[in-house]
Design an enzyme around this catalytic site. Structure first.
Site, short mmCIF file in Angstrom:
data_model
loop_
_atom_site.label_atom_id
_atom_site.label_comp_id
_atom_site.label_asym_id
_atom_site.label_seq_id
_atom_site.Cartn_x
_atom_site.Cartn_y
_atom_site.Cartn_z
N GLY A 177 -9.64 -9.53 -8.09
CA GLY A 177 -9.44 -8.09 -7.99
C GLY A 177 -9.86 -7.56 -6.63
O GLY A 177 -9.18 -6.69 -6.04
N ASP A 178 -10.97 -8.06 -6.09
CA ASP A 178 -11.41 -7.66 -4.75
C ASP A 178 -10.38 -8.06 -3.70
O ASP A 178 -10.04 -7.27 -2.82
CB ASP A 178 -12.75 -8.33 -4.42
CG ASP A 178 -13.93 -7.61 -5.04
OD1 ASP A 178 -13.99 -6.38 -4.96
OD2 ASP A 178 -14.80 -8.30 -5.61
N THR A 179 -9.91 -9.29 -3.79
CA THR A 179 -8.99 -9.79 -2.77
C THR A 179 -7.66 -9.06 -2.83
O THR A 179 -7.08 -8.71 -1.79
CB THR A 179 -8.78 -11.30 -2.95
OG1 THR A 179 -10.04 -11.96 -2.97
CG2 THR A 179 -7.95 -11.86 -1.81
#
Length: 411
Positions: A177-179
């Site tokens: 999700g961060d990436t």
């Protein structure tokens, strides 16, 4: 020594990175890989606290620093300033006045509380592009909730699908999700730069800047394919499919004697070649299995046939037979498989660097591959505050003596 030679399509752009951990810094890393000057602002060490981005101490360490740090913060400069301190914020404001892009991933409202909201920044730098990455975005009823990628993956619909049917949802193994949010942020920045170029005028010599508002959950949701349309049209709630690709057959992971393979035999002609290669022409030539619709109805039978064939063979044996038949197939790679794979090496996707403390380290190469203006690793990840002296002197501020210069990576 660091390599001062400009490179890449983003050479000449100055980025101030205010975020920590993954989402904001991954965006900064991507911009730095293609030549932008990225100045990372980190909290200085304080009583009982080591200071710096917490990622410096995440997962496996060498001489007190995470090897992950060597990837996430390459091609960046580090300036140690306490954003809670008014004088430090004034310095940051002066840096931003000279910048093209700011990347931050604080909770919405924090930048405004520090006097660093976009309206204030744009008054002195109207061409500024501010990329804001948060859990739920800068607006809406959830904007003030703390948002980590794990929660965003759940809200975005991903976690529900990453499970075996009837079992607990699992994460994919990395903070995807961060990436995804970082990459959406970079896409937004590049589009905003294009708009800025198109709006250059006598009144706006650098063009007009804007805010790029990226929400973690929206970045995940944007990749969920037909999830919502299927519910909207048919009331269908897509359920977990384990290692298979629900509604498309056959596409699954299959056990071998010494590991796992992924077989994607879901094209009509590919399916026939696959069944012929495993001596199951009875399935390959069955009229009702000639198209995906028919195969989905009998997917368990097809999967069982493929699995029965793979389970008595090694991974290499399966690869040899199916590759000869022009069936998409691949080993389910571990880190060891990646490190030893010649294709990774041939594509420049594994680069060898030597860190400042002498560790020879393999790290991921730069993507995407550009034919005329490729990115590269021109500078190793910095020590905390390593660039205070050079960066602050550029503002006419006397700074303490700098740490040793960041060495150019050797390969």
């Amino acid at each position: 020594m660091s390599d001062p030679t400009p490179f890449g399509p983003l050479a000449g752009l100055k980025v101030i990175e205010l975020g920590q951990l993954i989402a904001g810094p991954f965006a900064g890393k991507t911009l730095g890989d293609f030549g932008a000057e990225v100045i990372k602002i980190e909290p200085p060490a304080a009583e009982g606290k080591p200071g710096g981005d917490p990622l410096r101490l995440w997962r496996m360490l060498h001489h007190g620093t995470s090897v992950w740090w060597q990837v996430q913060s390459r091609n960046k400069k580090s300036v140690a300033l306490d954003l809670k301190d008014p004088e430090s914020r004034d310095i940051v404001r002066r840096l931003i006045d000279e910048a093209d892009i700011v990347v931050e991933n604080f909770k919405p409202g924090v930048m405004e509380a520090w006097g660093l909201g976009y309206d204030e920044l744009a008054r002195s730098n109207p061409g500024l592009i501010l990329c804001r990455i948060s859990g739920y975005g800068q607006t809406g009823p959830y904007r003030e909730r703390p948002g980590f990628a794990a929660v965003a993956e759940a809200m975005g619909g991903l976690r529900h699908l990453t499970a075996e049917p009837g079992r607990v949802p699992v994460r994919c193994g990395v903070s995807i999700g961060d990436t995804l949010a970082s990459l959406h942020g970079v896409i937004g920045i590049l589009m905003a730069l294009q708009h800025r170029h198109a709006t250059v005028s006598a009144q706006a010599p650098k063009g007009v800047g804007q805010v790029v508002d990226v929400a973690l959950y929206e970045s995940v949701f944007n990749c969920m394919e037909s999830l919502l349309p299927e519910y909207s049209a048919f009331g269908a709630v897509r359920e977990p499919g384990g290692s298979a690709l629900p509604g498309i057959a056959p596409s699954n992971s299959y056990a071998c004697v010494d590991g796992w393979v992924l077989v994607a035999g879901n094209g009509d002609s590919i399916y026939r070649r696959l069944m012929h290669a495993i001596d199951r022409d009875d399935l390959g030539l069955a009229p009702d299995l000639a198209t995906n619709t028919g195969r989905v109805a009998r997917v368990q039978e097809i999967d069982a046939a493929i699995g029965a064939w793979t389970q008595s063979r090694t991974v290499d044996e399966v690869l040899a037979v199916l590759q000869a038949a022009q069936v998409p197939v691949g080993r389910v790679y571990t880190a060891k498989d990646i490190a030893e794979d010649p294709h990774y090496r041939a594509r420049g996707m594994i680069e060898r660097i030597t860190t400042a403390d002498g560790l020879a380290l393999d790290v991921p190469g730069v993507v995407p591959k550009l034919s005329l203006t490729p990115g590269r690793i021109g500078r190793l990840a910095p020590a905390l505050g390593q660039d205070n002296d050079s960066v602050l002197q550029g503002l006419g501020i006397t700074a303490p003596a700098a740490a040793p210069a960041n060495p150019k990576p050797t390969r």
